[in-house]
Scaffold this motif. Structure first.
Motif, PDB file in Angstrom:
ATOM      1  N   ARG A  52       5.275  -3.478 -10.580  1.00 39.17           N
ATOM      2  CA  ARG A  52       6.147  -2.306 -10.634  1.00 39.17           C
ATOM      3  C   ARG A  52       6.395  -1.804  -9.218  1.00 39.17           C
ATOM      4  O   ARG A  52       5.541  -1.925  -8.337  1.00 39.17           O
ATOM      5  N   CYS A  53       7.549  -1.183  -9.006  1.00 35.65           N
ATOM      6  CA  CYS A  53       7.864  -0.585  -7.708  1.00 35.65           C
ATOM      7  C   CYS A  53       6.969   0.624  -7.476  1.00 35.65           C
ATOM      8  O   CYS A  53       6.590   1.315  -8.427  1.00 35.65           O
ATOM      9  N   LEU A  54       6.643   0.880  -6.226  1.00 36.15           N
ATOM     10  CA  LEU A  54       5.877   2.076  -5.873  1.00 36.15           C
ATOM     11  C   LEU A  54       6.727   3.321  -6.123  1.00 36.15           C
ATOM     12  O   LEU A  54       7.958   3.243  -6.143  1.00 36.15           O
ATOM     13  N   PRO A  55       6.093   4.487  -6.304  1.00 35.35           N
ATOM     14  CA  PRO A  55       6.851   5.729  -6.448  1.00 35.35           C
ATOM     15  C   PRO A  55       7.788   5.928  -5.257  1.00 35.35           C
ATOM     16  O   PRO A  55       7.412   5.653  -4.115  1.00 35.35           O
ATOM     17  N   GLY A  56       9.009   6.368  -5.517  1.00 38.87           N
ATOM     18  CA  GLY A  56       9.992   6.550  -4.459  1.00 38.87           C
ATOM     19  C   GLY A  56      10.825   5.304  -4.220  1.00 38.87           C
ATOM     20  O   GLY A  56      11.763   5.314  -3.435  1.00 38.87           O
ATOM     21  N   CYS A  57      10.474   4.223  -4.882  1.00 36.39           N
ATOM     22  CA  CYS A  57      11.229   2.982  -4.774  1.00 36.39           C
ATOM     23  C   CYS A  57      11.790   2.636  -6.150  1.00 36.39           C
ATOM     24  O   CYS A  57      11.283   3.109  -7.161  1.00 36.39           O
ATOM     25  N   PHE A  58      12.839   1.826  -6.185  1.00 37.81           N
ATOM     26  CA  PHE A  58      13.434   1.446  -7.463  1.00 37.81           C
ATOM     27  C   PHE A  58      13.690  -0.055  -7.482  1.00 37.81           C
ATOM     28  O   PHE A  58      13.878  -0.681  -6.437  1.00 37.81           O
ATOM     29  N   PRO A  59      13.673  -0.645  -8.687  1.00 36.76           N
ATOM     30  CA  PRO A  59      13.834  -2.094  -8.778  1.00 36.76           C
ATOM     31  C   PRO A  59      15.272  -2.527  -8.495  1.00 36.76           C
ATOM     32  O   PRO A  59      16.221  -1.894  -8.945  1.00 36.76           O
ATOM     33  N   VAL A  60      15.404  -3.603  -7.734  1.00 37.63           N
ATOM     34  CA  VAL A  60      16.720  -4.201  -7.505  1.00 37.63           C
ATOM     35  C   VAL A  60      16.790  -5.602  -8.130  1.00 37.63           C
ATOM     36  O   VAL A  60      17.860  -6.172  -8.238  1.00 37.63           O
ATOM     37  N   LYS A  61      15.637  -6.122  -8.541  1.00 39.90           N
ATOM     38  CA  LYS A  61      15.595  -7.391  -9.249  1.00 39.90           C
ATOM     39  C   LYS A  61      14.413  -7.347 -10.213  1.00 39.90           C
ATOM     40  O   LYS A  61      13.312  -6.943  -9.828  1.00 39.90           O
ATOM     41  N   THR A  62      14.636  -7.731 -11.471  1.00 41.43           N
ATOM     42  CA  THR A  62      13.582  -7.710 -12.484  1.00 41.43           C
ATOM     43  C   THR A  62      13.572  -9.031 -13.250  1.00 41.43           C
ATOM     44  O   THR A  62      14.503  -9.824 -13.158  1.00 41.43           O
ATOM     45  N   THR A  63      12.514  -9.223 -14.023  1.00 37.48           N
ATOM     46  CA  THR A  63      12.411 -10.377 -14.917  1.00 37.48           C
ATOM     47  C   THR A  63      11.578  -9.979 -16.124  1.00 37.48           C
ATOM     48  O   THR A  63      10.773  -9.041 -16.055  1.00 37.48           O
ATOM     49  N   GLU A  95       0.818  -1.209   0.000  1.00 35.39           N
ATOM     50  CA  GLU A  95       0.000   0.000   0.000  1.00 35.39           C
ATOM     51  C   GLU A  95       0.854   1.260   0.000  1.00 35.39           C
ATOM     52  O   GLU A  95       0.465   2.280  -0.524  1.00 35.39           O
ATOM     53  N   SER A  96       2.014   1.207   0.629  1.00 32.21           N
ATOM     54  CA  SER A  96       2.895   2.379   0.646  1.00 32.21           C
ATOM     55  C   SER A  96       4.324   1.908   0.836  1.00 32.21           C
ATOM     56  O   SER A  96       4.574   0.777   1.254  1.00 32.21           O
ATOM     57  N   CYS A  97       5.268   2.785   0.541  1.00 36.26           N
ATOM     58  CA  CYS A  97       6.676   2.405   0.713  1.00 36.26           C
ATOM     59  C   CYS A  97       7.140   2.651   2.145  1.00 36.26           C
ATOM     60  O   CYS A  97       8.278   2.371   2.487  1.00 36.26           O
ATOM     61  N   ARG A  98       6.276   3.153   2.986  1.00 31.75           N
ATOM     62  CA  ARG A  98       6.653   3.437   4.373  1.00 31.75           C
ATOM     63  C   ARG A  98       6.773   2.175   5.209  1.00 31.75           C
ATOM     64  O   ARG A  98       7.502   2.120   6.170  1.00 31.75           O
ATOM     65  N   ASP A  99       6.014   1.177   4.861  1.00 31.35           N
ATOM     66  CA  ASP A  99       5.996  -0.051   5.634  1.00 31.35           C
ATOM     67  C   ASP A  99       7.074  -0.997   5.115  1.00 31.35           C
ATOM     68  O   ASP A  99       6.956  -1.543   4.028  1.00 31.35           O
ATOM     69  N   THR A 100       8.130  -1.193   5.877  1.00 32.88           N
ATOM     70  CA  THR A 100       9.244  -2.018   5.421  1.00 32.88           C
ATOM     71  C   THR A 100       8.902  -3.504   5.399  1.00 32.88           C
ATOM     72  O   THR A 100       9.668  -4.291   4.869  1.00 32.88           O
ATOM     73  N   THR A 101       7.755  -3.897   5.944  1.00 28.74           N
ATOM     74  CA  THR A 101       7.369  -5.297   5.876  1.00 28.74           C
ATOM     75  C   THR A 101       6.680  -5.616   4.552  1.00 28.74           C
ATOM     76  O   THR A 101       6.478  -6.770   4.225  1.00 28.74           O
ATOM     77  N   GLU A 102       6.293  -4.608   3.817  1.00 23.66           N
ATOM     78  CA  GLU A 102       5.616  -4.801   2.534  1.00 23.66           C
ATOM     79  C   GLU A 102       6.645  -4.951   1.416  1.00 23.66           C
ATOM     80  O   GLU A 102       7.788  -4.572   1.564  1.00 23.66           O
ATOM     81  N   CYS A 103       6.220  -5.455   0.280  1.00 19.70           N
ATOM     82  CA  CYS A 103       7.167  -5.688  -0.810  1.00 19.70           C
ATOM     83  C   CYS A 103       7.329  -4.484  -1.727  1.00 19.70           C
ATOM     84  O   CYS A 103       8.076  -4.555  -2.693  1.00 19.70           O
ATOM     85  N   ARG A 104       6.667  -3.384  -1.445  1.00 15.69           N
ATOM     86  CA  ARG A 104       6.841  -2.115  -2.143  1.00 15.69           C
ATOM     87  C   ARG A 104       6.564  -2.202  -3.649  1.00 15.69           C
ATOM     88  O   ARG A 104       7.233  -1.607  -4.446  1.00 15.69           O
ATOM     89  N   MET A 105       5.585  -2.991  -4.022  1.00 14.91           N
ATOM     90  CA  MET A 105       5.232  -3.130  -5.433  1.00 14.91           C
ATOM     91  C   MET A 105       3.739  -2.929  -5.622  1.00 14.91           C
ATOM     92  O   MET A 105       2.961  -3.023  -4.683  1.00 14.91           O
TER      93      MET A 105
END
Length: 139
Positions: free
Chosen positions: A81-92, A43-53
């Protein structure tokens, strides 16, 4: 229960060509796109337990010539896709269907894109793991 179930494991009816149905009922082209459709997005990039996508329709980076006309194409299946403010570190790479509109159309997004017909199948980049920037993580 044969043929009377549905979900992530298909309908259990012995038919194998239509096993890759997304939660919305759309049939995907391959197992990777199918598996991605069942990921629960953050839901947001604030929660580090989420996968940020998030799952979203994407626009093909290049214009295509479809039906003799320069066109912009949008995926009719959601792509991770990564949420805004986040960037991909692994793709396929995933193969998804795209619906195309004339390049001179003013539309940046199509209403009900997931209900649109498929004009072509192309490979797109899906994000598998994302990292937040310090700015996003501190919000």
């Amino acid at each position: 229960m044969k043929g009377q179930t549905c979900g992530l494991c298909g309908r259990a009816d012995g038919e194998v060509r239509q096993e890759y149905r997304t939660p919305s009922g759309r049939l995907t082209k391959n197992a990777v796109s199918y598996a991605h459709s069942w990921v629960l997005p953050a839901e947001s990039c604030r929660d580090t337990t989420e996968c940020r996508m998030k799952l979203e329709s994407i626009q093909m980076e290049k214009q295509m010539n479809v039906h003799g006309q320069e066109s912009r194409c949008f995926s009719v299946e959601p792509v991770l896709r990564c949420l805004p403010g986040c960037f991909p570190v692994k793709t396929t790479a995933v193969t998804v269907g795209f619906h195309c509109v004339p390049a001179d159309s003013r539309q940046d997004r199509l209403p009900n894109i997931y209900d649109s017909s498929v004009d072509l199948w192309e490979t797109a980049e899906a994000h598998l793991a994302c990292s937040c920037t310090a700015q996003c993580a501190s919000l």
